[in-house]
Design an enzyme around this catalytic site. Structure first.
Site, PDB file in Angstrom:
ATOM      1  CD  GLU A  94      -1.757  -2.379   1.545  1.00 22.29           C
ATOM      2  OE1 GLU A  94      -0.576  -2.648   1.836  1.00 22.29           O
ATOM      3  OE2 GLU A  94      -2.681  -3.223   1.625  1.00 22.29           O
ATOM      4  CG  PHE A 137      -9.585  -9.952  10.888  1.00 18.07           C
ATOM      5  CD1 PHE A 137      -8.327 -10.365  11.336  1.00 18.07           C
ATOM      6  CD2 PHE A 137      -9.833  -9.936   9.535  1.00 18.07           C
ATOM      7  CE1 PHE A 137      -7.351 -10.759  10.435  1.00 18.07           C
ATOM      8  CE2 PHE A 137      -8.857 -10.337   8.622  1.00 18.07           C
ATOM      9  CZ  PHE A 137      -7.610 -10.745   9.075  1.00 18.07           C
ATOM     10  CD  GLN A 138      -7.211  -7.479   7.305  1.00 19.18           C
ATOM     11  OE1 GLN A 138      -8.112  -7.207   6.510  1.00 19.18           O
ATOM     12  NE2 GLN A 138      -6.029  -7.950   6.909  1.00 19.18           N
ATOM     13  CE  LYS A 188     -17.070  -6.855   3.233  1.00 15.91           C
ATOM     14  NZ  LYS A 188     -16.430  -8.156   3.474  1.00 15.91           N
ATOM     15  CG  MET A 205      22.342  12.703   3.822  1.00 15.72           C
ATOM     16  SD  MET A 205      23.526  13.864   3.104  1.00 15.72           S
ATOM     17  CE  MET A 205      22.625  14.475   1.685  1.00 15.72           C
TER      18      MET A 205
END
Lengths: 163, 603
Positions: free
Chosen positions: B78, B140-141, B190, B507
């Site tokens: 993602e 969940f999630q 959802k 760097m």
């Protein structure tokens, strides 16, 4: 300097955390924060007391105005205004101290709203400084509990903070 | 504060205008999932960068049915989706769009959202959420996406009712793209996308929000005052930033700079807004800016800041910043003005409109700057330029990173969209690749996100399929989003990765050499993959170059493969440092110059 910022914010679930989060994320001071719905159900009125030098307070106001949920903001400290805070204070009021405490309540034009043999609950309204003064006037050993609402305020005169 | 959310349409003073022309035609009945996709289509969205998961399955099903009207790009992480949408937005000026699932989908997107936030990139990120009845139950999630993203978005929404969905998406695009742009998250539970619940759908043509009205014009009096001060200046400098790119004000800026003949410098984010090959351009300023740009900043008596935000990497120590200057500051965001540096003439407004007004005032006044003072000022600047602060060893037997960037410029004739990761290679690219057009230099300036370059290049290449697109990177940065090589294969994106491989986090190594007595704590990447084989395993072309004299032909070969993704592993000098450098806490006049230079040149 201490500033009282008055805001109209969208009455949405995330609005309060956006404002509180802004203060913690940017390291600004917050002395008190009060919030409740207004006569217009989609708006909440929030009063926030902060302090800092002029540059910081200017930046605080800009950052608050930048939040999408903030509809209007007014710095009450910039003009004539009225500040009020409410305090409930529970005092140990055994026999030898009772008269003195009642005299103090009189002097501050407070109200005793609950009485037992050993305690008073005192209600006092005024500018935050007046509440500070009352706490200072009461012997420290007699204070059981202090509950303060945080300051609210409104500007003097005919103009109002409306959308 | 009421805990239940208010119907958002009530919070608007006016009802939203309707898009449909014929009021007698009943609007179509759509589910929340279909509304989400249809709203994106109605918004004119070309690409959605995303990754499916449980909470967005209804939306993906609706997307499946409308694959004709909107293209979905399946990334491999993602974070890649957000950077790709971000790169697309930076290259085109349009809003980048992502679609990710709840929980880990949303948290993986956070780095990309914060990257877009710090660089003010317009983006709409749609995140799935667990169904409303189980929100708050540690389902969940489930994560509090609105809570997690709050400090790194311009705004975010949790949509609790399907009736609010279309208007919320409209608001998200409006907020993301107007004023000072930024990312907006729309979190959709959802059950709000339930395919069995259909409601009439109309996408609002416009939206009005009583609490949000970005400035559309600058204050005329202030603009006039600014022009007067500009004309009176003896040692002026124009300092521009990413706001000029975001505000599409390149043409107006060039007109103003040329009308005045003043020296101009730019931040990392503003490069290309004014042609970098032009003689009035002094190079980038700030921590790794040129000697002439930083010295001009230090000596100027009138600083004209346009769409720049006085970032700490630009200002150095605030106490030493532009000590002699009166400062004019143009910015669309009032909170950017006098945030770190006090300014004398603030102008709040979109850069394009303010510059147009400035040009009009300039023409109206019909005056020109003091030419004698300006000639003396340019003489001084030319003396600083003579120091040649970007000098490096051109006779080196190993490839110098600077040489690699110069060769890239030569091979591409300056016609390139170049994305970058973060570190030394980013600074070398900014110093040695002069961009003459805006939106060609695409990098994470504010957040400094390693891993940005490759996925950002995907967004750019999709937007401009026929243009040459390259990603300059380091072997540390590239590994942070290396999985996106699979996405590049899937969509046939002919990106060229130019890897400046020095084996170190360059760097970090440089700072450890300068400030930690060369104690290289964990900046050496001890086990690197064979990048040639790695690229080949993803189905791409891999090439390695180790000799300076082979570099140009290798790059030409890579760019000649117009339909292939080519990974060019360039082995560069591991000891090279980025100069000039202003150490933290120093002023513009306290630069470190390349060590090959004698002490006399130091200010």
């Amino acid at each position: 300097m201490r500033h009282i910022l008055s805001m109209l914010v969208e009455n949405e679930s995330g609005a309060l955390s956006r404002i509180a989060g802004l203060f913690s994320a940017r390291g600004y001071n917050i002395e008190s924060l009060t919030v409740a719905p207004t006569d217009e159900p989609t708006l909440s009125r929030m009063t926030l007391v902060t302090w800092g030098n002029d540059d910081i307070v200017e930046q605080i106001k800009k950052q608050l105005n930048k939040l999408i949920d903030v509809v209007k903001l007014q710095d009450l400290s910039e003009g004539e205004h009225i500040e009020r805070e409410m305090m409930l204070i529970k005092l140990r009021a055994a026999r030898p101290d009772r008269d003195e405490l009642m005299r103090l309540v009189d002097i501050f034009r407070a109200k005793i709203i609950d009485v037992t043999d050993l305690s008073f609950v005192v209600e006092l309204t005024g500018a935050s400084k007046k509440l500070d003064a009352f706490i200072k006037a009461v012997p420290e050993a007699l204070i059981t509990e202090v509950v303060r609402s945080g300051a609210t305020g409104i500007s003097r005169g005919e103009k109002g903070l409306t959308v | 504060m009421r805990s239940a959310s208010v119907d958002q349409s009530q919070t608007d003073q006016q009802p939203p205008a309707r898009a449909s022309a014929a009021p007698d035609v009943a609007p179509p009945l759509l589910s929340g999932a279909e509304i989400t996709i249809q709203a994106l289509i109605d918004e004119g969205v070309e690409f959605v960068f995303g990754y499916p998961g449980g909470a967005v399955l209804h939306i993906y099903d609706a997307l499946f049915k409308r694959g004709d009207a909107i293209k979905h790009i399946l990334v491999r992480h993602e974070q890649g989706a957000t950077h790709a949408a971000d790169g697309y937005a930076r290259a085109t000026g349009k809003v980048g769009v992502c679609l990710v699932t709840s929980g880990p989908g949303a948290t993986n997107a956070v780095t990309g959202i914060a990257t877009a936030h710090l660089d003010s990139i317009p983006m709409v990120v749609i995140t799935g959420q667990v169904p409303t009845p189980v929100i708050g139950s540690d389902a969940f999630q489930e994560v509090d996406t609105v809570g997690i993203t709050r400090p790194c978005v311009k705004h975010n929404f949790l949509v609790k009712r399907v009736e609010d969905l279309a208007l919320t998406i409209k608001k998200a695009f409006y907020i993301a793209s107007s004023g000072r742009p930024g990312p907006v998250v729309v979190d959709i539970p959802k059950d709000v996308t339930d395919p069995n619940i259909k409601i009439p759908y109309e996408y609002p043509a416009a939206v009005h929000m009583r609490s949000y009205s970005p400035a559309l014009r600058g204050h005329h009096g202030q603009i006039k005052k600014a022009v007067e001060k500009m004309l009176a200046a003896k040692r002026p400098v124009i300092y521009t930033g990413g706001g000029v790119v975001l505000g599409d004000a390149s043409a107006q800026l060039s007109a103003l700079v040329r009308a005045l003949g003043y020296p101009i410098t730019s931040t990392l984010m503003g490069l290309g807004a004014y042609p970098m090959t032009d003689k009035l351009f002094l190079g980038m300023l700030g921590m790794h800016g040129t000697y002439e740009a930083n010295m001009a900043m230090h000596e100027t008596d009138c600083l004209i800041a346009i769409g720049a935000r006085f970032d700490d990497r630009v200002t150095g120590k605030i106490e030493h910043f532009c000590p002699h200057a009166e400062i004019i500051h143009v910015d669309v965001d009032p909170s950017s003005i006098s945030k770190t540096v006090k300014v004398h003439v603030p102008i709040v407004g979109p850069v394009q409109s303010v510059l147009t007004d400035m040009l009009a005032v300039l023409a109206e006044l019909g005056r020109t700057p003091d030419q004698d003072a300006l000639a003396a000022w340019w003489q001084q600047i030319d003396a600083w330029k003579g120091i040649d602060c970007l000098r490096y060893d051109r006779t080196s037997q190993v490839i110098k990173p600077q040489f690699a960037v110069e060769t890239l410029y030569k091979v591409t004739n300056g016609e390139l969209f170049l994305t970058s990761d973060v570190g030394q290679h980013q600074m070398f690219a900014a110093q040695f690749y002069p961009f003459d057009k805006p939106r060609r230099w695409i990098n994470s300036g504010g957040l400094g996100t390693m891993g940005f370059g490759l996925p950002a290049a995907m967004g750019v290449q999709l937007a401009y399929p026929d243009a040459p697109v390259a990603c300059i990177s380091g072997e540390a940065s590239i590994l942070m989003c290396i999985q996106e090589m699979a996405t590049c294969k899937q969509y046939g994106l002919p990106i060229k990765v130019i890897l400046l491989n020095n084996g170190y986090m360059g760097m970090v190594r440089q700072w450890q050499e300068f400030f930690y007595e060369s104690r290289y704590a964990h900046s050496y990447v001890d086990a690197l993959p064979d990048f040639v084989q790695l690229a080949e395993s993803f189905g791409h072309v891999g090439m390695r170059v180790e000799q300076p004299d082979e570099l140009e032909s290798a790059m030409r070969e890579a760019f000649a493969m117009r339909d292939r993704f080519v990974f060019l592993d360039v082995i560069v000098d591991p000891t090279e440092n980025v100069y000039p450098m202003i150490a933290a806490g120093k002023g513009h006049h306290e630069m470190e110059l390349p060590p090959t230079m004698s002490e006399r040149e130091l200010a």
